[in-house]
Design an enzyme around this catalytic site. Structure first.
Site, short mmCIF file in Angstrom:
data_model
loop_
_atom_site.label_atom_id
_atom_site.label_comp_id
_atom_site.label_asym_id
_atom_site.label_seq_id
_atom_site.Cartn_x
_atom_site.Cartn_y
_atom_site.Cartn_z
N LYS A 111 -12.82 -20.32 0.70
CA LYS A 111 -14.07 -20.83 0.11
C LYS A 111 -14.33 -20.23 -1.27
O LYS A 111 -14.66 -20.93 -2.21
CB LYS A 111 -15.27 -20.52 1.03
CG LYS A 111 -15.14 -21.11 2.43
CD LYS A 111 -16.42 -20.91 3.25
CE LYS A 111 -16.77 -19.46 3.52
NZ LYS A 111 -15.79 -18.72 4.36
N ARG B 60 -24.65 -20.10 8.12
CA ARG B 60 -23.72 -19.53 9.09
C ARG B 60 -24.24 -19.63 10.51
O ARG B 60 -23.56 -19.23 11.45
CB ARG B 60 -23.49 -18.07 8.76
CG ARG B 60 -22.21 -17.81 7.95
CD ARG B 60 -22.10 -16.33 7.81
NE ARG B 60 -20.83 -15.80 7.50
CZ ARG B 60 -20.37 -15.55 6.27
NH1 ARG B 60 -21.05 -15.94 5.24
NH2 ARG B 60 -19.23 -14.94 6.12
N ARG C 131 -6.16 -9.25 0.58
CA ARG C 131 -7.14 -9.53 -0.48
C ARG C 131 -7.59 -8.23 -1.16
O ARG C 131 -7.86 -7.23 -0.51
CB ARG C 131 -8.35 -10.24 0.13
CG ARG C 131 -9.47 -10.47 -0.86
CD ARG C 131 -10.40 -11.55 -0.41
NE ARG C 131 -11.30 -11.13 0.65
CZ ARG C 131 -12.23 -11.92 1.18
NH1 ARG C 131 -12.33 -13.18 0.76
NH2 ARG C 131 -13.02 -11.50 2.14
N ARG D 269 -12.15 -4.81 0.50
CA ARG D 269 -13.47 -4.81 1.11
C ARG D 269 -13.40 -4.08 2.45
O ARG D 269 -12.42 -4.25 3.18
CB ARG D 269 -13.93 -6.26 1.35
CG ARG D 269 -14.62 -6.86 0.15
CD ARG D 269 -14.86 -8.33 0.29
NE ARG D 269 -15.45 -8.76 1.56
CZ ARG D 269 -15.82 -10.01 1.83
NH1 ARG D 269 -15.67 -10.95 0.90
NH2 ARG D 269 -16.32 -10.33 2.99
N ARG E 44 -15.19 -10.68 12.75
CA ARG E 44 -15.90 -11.68 11.93
C ARG E 44 -15.51 -13.09 12.37
O ARG E 44 -16.34 -14.00 12.37
CB ARG E 44 -15.55 -11.48 10.45
CG ARG E 44 -16.25 -10.26 9.84
CD ARG E 44 -15.58 -9.82 8.56
NE ARG E 44 -15.64 -10.79 7.50
CZ ARG E 44 -14.79 -10.81 6.46
NH1 ARG E 44 -13.82 -9.91 6.37
NH2 ARG E 44 -14.91 -11.73 5.53
#
Ligand code: AMP
Length: 220
Positions: A13, A89, A128, A161, A172
């Site tokens: 996204k 969400r 990432r 992160r 998650r």
């Protein structure tokens, strides 16, 4: 052009939003980015959000809804439109968003549901890296920085992160799965949902989408 990007963490996204921002000139509103900024500033909101975020839990609906209302109604969002990334969400957030959109007089053109498979998600998120300074996104294998640990854009330091550790990623995704079905059903009933294959390269997803936007005559 007003868009909502739905999909699991790691569906692309944020990367798609980056490309669309360039192509369409619309603003990118990521509730995750806003909350991380608040955490970095150690504001009250950031302090409240921190515990939830680091555990991979959702921040309470009321807090995130307030942020989105502020952006869309009070600040007016972008002149050419906006894309919401990471909101809604929960079904409550989807319902609240409809009220906010009416108040802001900003109807949504597309709701993109980016589906992605677990191996692709894990690979994307564990690799990432994010620039501490400007937020630019990199990937250890797929988009490595020119110099290890340093942002190509601004020379800032790259970091992982906290919630991109594998255990937290899996949590998650569980949280996401618990909540996504009612949202998808909600938008399907409204006839607004476009399903997108988030496993594909982001630039291919972007090109297909721009083609559709053109064909629908929705370009600004
Ligand atoms: P993201 O950057 O979208 O992956 O979001 C990172 C984290 O921020 C999530 O795991 C949540 O803790 C929090 N967050 C972001 N957006 C929302 C939202 N719409 N509702 C609740 N929590 C959110």
């Amino acid at each position: 052009m007003n868009l909502v990007l739905l999909g699991p963490p790691g569906a692309g996204k944020g990367s798609l939003a980056g490309l669309l921002k360039e192509a369409l000139g619309i603003s990118h509103i990521s509730t995750g980015d806003i909350l991380r900024d608040e955490m970095a500033k150690n504001s009250l909101l950031g302090q409240e959000a921190k515990n939830y975020m680091e555990r991979g839990e959702l921040v309470p609906d009321e807090l995130v809804t307030k942020i989105v209302r502020q952006k869309l109604v009070v600040n007016g969002a972008g002149e050419k439109g906006f894309m919401l990334d990471g909101f809604p969400r929960t079904k409550v957030q989807a319902e609240e968003l409809d009220k906010i959109l009416i108040e802001a007089k900003k109807p949504i053109d597309y709701i993109l549901y980016m589906e992605s498979t677990l191996p692709v998600i894990l690979n994307r998120l564990t690799g990432r890296r994010v620039c501490r300074k400007c937020g630019a996104l990199f990937h250890l294998k797929n988009k490595p920085p020119k110099q290890q640990g340093i942002c190509n854009e601004c020379g800032g330091e790259l970091q992982q992160r906290k919630d991109d550790q594998e255990d937290t990623i899996r949590h998650r995704i569980d949280v996401y799965k618990e909540n996504i079905r009612p949202i998808v059903d909600y938008y399907k009933r409204q006839g607004k949902l476009e399903i997108v294959n988030g496993d594909k390269e982001t630039k291919d997803v972007q090109q297909a989408l721009l083609k559709k936007i053109n064909a629908d005559g929705k370009c600004n």
